[in-house]
Structures are given as structure tokens and as C-alpha cells.
Design an enzyme around this catalytic site. Structure first.
Site, PDB file in Angstrom:
ATOM      1  N   SER A  32       0.819  -1.224   0.000  1.00 24.93           N
ATOM      2  CA  SER A  32       0.000   0.000   0.000  1.00 24.93           C
ATOM      3  C   SER A  32       0.847   1.265   0.000  1.00 24.93           C
ATOM      4  O   SER A  32       1.917   1.320   0.618  1.00 24.93           O
ATOM      5  CB  SER A  32      -0.872  -0.014   1.263  1.00 24.93           C
ATOM      6  OG  SER A  32      -1.426   1.255   1.491  1.00 24.93           O
ATOM      7  N   GLU A  71       0.242   3.604   1.735  1.00 17.77           N
ATOM      8  CA  GLU A  71       0.296   4.058   3.137  1.00 17.77           C
ATOM      9  C   GLU A  71       1.679   3.797   3.743  1.00 17.77           C
ATOM     10  O   GLU A  71       2.048   4.405   4.741  1.00 17.77           O
ATOM     11  CB  GLU A  71      -0.769   3.357   3.974  1.00 17.77           C
ATOM     12  CG  GLU A  71      -2.190   3.783   3.640  1.00 17.77           C
ATOM     13  CD  GLU A  71      -2.546   5.175   4.160  1.00 17.77           C
ATOM     14  OE1 GLU A  71      -2.072   5.550   5.245  1.00 17.77           O
ATOM     15  OE2 GLU A  71      -3.296   5.880   3.463  1.00 17.77           O
ATOM     16  N   TYR A 130      -1.626   0.560  10.572  1.00 20.83           N
ATOM     17  CA  TYR A 130      -1.886  -0.114   9.287  1.00 20.83           C
ATOM     18  C   TYR A 130      -0.674   0.004   8.363  1.00 20.83           C
ATOM     19  O   TYR A 130      -0.224  -0.984   7.769  1.00 20.83           O
ATOM     20  CB  TYR A 130      -3.128   0.511   8.630  1.00 20.83           C
ATOM     21  CG  TYR A 130      -3.347   0.098   7.189  1.00 20.83           C
ATOM     22  CD1 TYR A 130      -3.943  -1.124   6.870  1.00 20.83           C
ATOM     23  CD2 TYR A 130      -2.959   0.929   6.132  1.00 20.83           C
ATOM     24  CE1 TYR A 130      -4.141  -1.503   5.543  1.00 20.83           C
ATOM     25  CE2 TYR A 130      -3.159   0.565   4.806  1.00 20.83           C
ATOM     26  CZ  TYR A 130      -3.743  -0.650   4.516  1.00 20.83           C
ATOM     27  OH  TYR A 130      -3.937  -1.016   3.202  1.00 20.83           O
TER      28      TYR A 130
END
Ligand code: NDP
Ligand code: GDP
Length: 326
Positions: A127, A129, A151
Site C-alpha cells: 500500500s 500508506e 496499518y
């Protein structure tokens, strides 16, 4: 016939990927925690020919049994605790599923492969992120990670353990570093779907306002069906590798709100939108924008939908869905 096992099949990407694989002639298996759960009925109806097998990413034995029973040549690991805000409230569970779960599935694959190393190709849903407070922009496969949430940290573990298993054991394992991608199937916890639904309801006179958090954050948003095609393309390569998948444009939450209201003909939306601190995060990512030139070059991947088209698709879907109930 090729066989694929997809974890996270009930999520946004799982359903689109399963449909793509079916259209490519695969026999598709979907890993779910409770195959008989009535909540899966809409997914089963949508995905007709998919077979569902039982398994949980936190239980390596269940993954081993699932892979042994399906005998897949490709495994797509899309399962995760995927909502960033939730990951602060449940950091332990996020780590167990989104980080350790990747190790569990790699171990299960390795065990079933035995001496046939590389016979089961593996895709890991990494991801953007992981880039978090990125020091350079746009972000590519070489950009350093600075994750800003439990996360993001968990995804970084999944990413590196996938590379490590590729390098240590010669596995055919790939990471897709996907930037945010959206669709009418996006979960309602995510800001794009929340905005699209609220705008449709305000337009229909069913709601009077929309409460959001950080309107200034910027994301690189793409269209989920385009992004699952990139996953499949990665596993068709002769070797495992890592690829950024992104549109190359960033827009703010405010831009998304503006376009979403414009889709239903509302230009002055300020009076409908308020900010509540409870939607602010302990740490947020100000801006993400990806450089997908490697994927374009090596995979021949190209996105088909612009930001404007994605917003319109999502809002129109919510408007139509309300119409059918009114
Ligand atoms: P969703 O949140 O829609 O789907 C997550 C899936 O994981 C669901 O099917 C869920 O099952 C399943 N799941 C959760 N916990 C477990 C568990 N312990 N064992 C087995 N399955 C579990 O995610 P998306 O489809 O949006 O994303 C797919 C993947 O890509 C995720 O890993 C996500 O983190 C990652 N990603 C997504 C991006 C995006 O913009 N969408 C961007 C970059 C990466 P259930 O339905 O039962 O809860
Ligand atoms: P993320 O990029 O995976 O965290 O996807 P989200 O859609 O959950 O959030 C994208 C950005 O929107 C983040 O910077 C959030 O802080 C911001 N945001 C602003 N208001 C909201 C809201 O009400 N819900 C969510 N989920 N995000 C919001």
C-alpha cells in the site's frame, strides 16, 4: 485450467479480481472466514462460479489446508484489516492480520510447494500508506517508507517479508504498491464512498449534512477495476517483482467533495459540510502521489478512468441506488 486462490474475496478488490480471473478462464477459489455466513450471500450471487474455502489469515493451519485443497498456481493475498483510522483502535489485531498474516500465507505456500519452488505465484497487496510522510515526490518503488499508522507499519512488514521470501527461497512473489483506488464497491468507512453516498442522500432530501475530518489531505485516487488488472499482470511476469500502481495525480478531499456535489448540480456546498475533530487522525498523511512508470513500461499497464470520471461513477451509483428504493 489455471486455478487461483484469492484472500479478501468479499472486499472491494476481491470481487473485481475474481471477476477478472473468471473472464480470463481461471477456476477461482475465495478464502473466507465463515463460508456459510449469510452475510456472504450478495458476494456469492455476484461471483457465481467462485468456490469458497474456509480460512483465516491469523491461522496458518487453515491457510495450509485451503492451499492444499485448491492446489492453486496463483495466490492473491488481498485480506487485511484495511481501514487506517480503525488501525489505531485495534493495532494488535491489525498487526496479527495485516502483518503476521502475510508471513502465515507465505509459510503455507512454501510448505505446499515443497521442492517445486515458484510453482505457486504470490501477490501481496502492499500500500501507498507505507510511504506515509514521504520525503520525495512522486513516490516510486525506491522511495523510503515512513508509515504513519499501525496499518502502514503492518503493510511495511508484509511488503518486506514478501521480498525476503522471494530473495531467500526463490519464491515467485510480488508486491503491488497500490495507491488509493475506489469504486461503488468501496467500503463506506472510506472517505470517497462516504462522500458519494452523503451527496446522493442530500440531493434526494434524505440528509441535511455531511460531517468529515481533514479536508486538506491529498490522495492519488484510481479506479479499482483498473488496479486489479495490474495485480494479475504482475503474476504473469517470468519473475516476482514490486510495482507502484498509481494515477500520478493528487487531489484533496475538498476537490472530491466539490466534484461530487457538482455531479448532482450543487455548486455551493459549504453549508452542507462540517468538520468534526473526531474524524481527525492521531497522525495523517498530507499528500501522496505515485509514479507508476515502471508498471507502464514492464507490465504495459494503463489506467482507463480519470479522477473526474471516478467521482461521477461513484455519485451516480449512489443516486441510482436511492432511486430504486424510493
Ligand atoms: P477491503 O477492506 O474491502 O477487504 C478486506 C478483506 O479482508 C475482506 O474480504 C475481509 O473479510 C478480509 N479479512 C479481514 N480480516 C481477515 C482475516 N483475519 N482472515 C481472512 N480474511 C480477512 O479491502 P480492499 O478490497 O479495499 O483492499 C484489498 C487489499 O488491498 C487490502 O489488503 C488493502 O489493505 C490493500 N490496499 C487497498 C487499497 C485501496 O485503496 N483499496 C490501497 C492499497 C492497498 P470480511 O469481508 O469478512 O471482513
Ligand atoms: P486512506 O488513505 O486509506 O486512509 O483512505 P481514507 O478514505 O480512509 O482517508 C483518506 C483521507 O481522507 C485521510 O487523510 C483522512 O484523514 C481523510 N478524511 C477526511 N474526512 C474523513 C472521513 O470522514 N472518513 C475517512 N475515512 N477519511 C476522512
Amino acid at each position: 485450467m489455471k486455478r487461483a486462490l484469492v484472500t479478501g474475496i468479499s472486499g472491494q478488490d476481491g470481487t473485481y479480481l475474481a471477476q477478472l480471473l473468471l473472464s480470463e478462464g481461471y477456476e477461482v477459489f475465495g478464502l473466507v472466514r465463515e463460508p456459510d455466513n449469510p452475510a456472504l450471500t450478495p458476494v456469492k450471487q455476484l461471483l457465481g462460479d467462485v468456490s469458497f474455502v474456509s480460512g483465516d489469515l491469523t491461522d496458518v493451519g487453515s491457510l495450509l489446508r485451503a492451499i492444499e485443497s485448491c492446489q492453486p498456481s496463483e495466490v492473491y493475498n488481498l485480506a487485511a484489516v484495511s481501514h487506517v483510522a480503525y488501525s489505531w483502535q485495534n493495532a494488535g489485531l491489525t498487526t496479527d492480520v495485516t502483518a503476521k498474516g502475510v508471513l502465515n500465507i507465505l509459510e503455507a505456500i512454501r510448505s505446499v510447494e515443497g521442492t517445486r519452488t515458484g510453482s505457486i505465484r504470490f501477490y501481496q497487496a502492499s500500500s501507498s500508506e507505507m510511504f506515509g510522510k514521504a520525503l520525495t515526490s512522486p513516490q516510486n518503488e525506491l522511495t523510503a517508507f515512513w508509515p504513519r499508522s499501525p496499518y502502514g507499519v503492518a503493510k511495511a512488514f508484509g511488503h518486506y517479508i514478501t521480498i525476503n521470501y522471494r530473495e531467500s527461497y526463490g519464491m515467485h512473489a510480488s508486491n503491488g504498491i497500490l495507491f488509493n483506488h475506489e469504486s461503488p464497491r468501496r467500503r463506506i468507512e472510506f472517505v470517497t464512498r462516504k462522500i458519494a453516498r452523503a451527496v446522493a442522500r442530500i440531493h434526494a432530501g434524505l440528509d441535511s449534512g455531511l460531517v468529515l475530518g481533514n479536508l486538506d489531505a491529498r490522495r492519488d485516487w484510481g479506479y479499482a477495476p483498473d488496479y486489479v488488472r495490474a495485480m494479475w499482470l504482475m503474476l504473469q511476469q517470468p519473475q516476482g517483482d514490486d510495482f507502484v500502481i498509481a494515477s500520478g495525480e493528487s487531489h484533496s478531499i475538498r476537490d472530491f467533495v466539490d466534484l461530487a456535489f457538482a455531479t448532482v448540480g450543487i455548486r455551493e456546498w459549504n453549508s452542507y459540510v462540517s468538520v468534526d475533530e473526531s474524524f481527525l487522525r492521531p497522525a495523517d498523511i498530507d499528500v501522496l502521489v505515485g509514479d507508476a512508470s515502471k508498471a507502464r513500461r514492464v507490465l504495459g499497464w494503463v489506467p482507463t478512468k480519470s479522477f473526474e470520471e471516478i467521482v461521477e461513477i461513484m455519485v451516480r451509483h449512489e443516486v441510482d441506488a436511492l432511486g430504486s428504493f424510493s
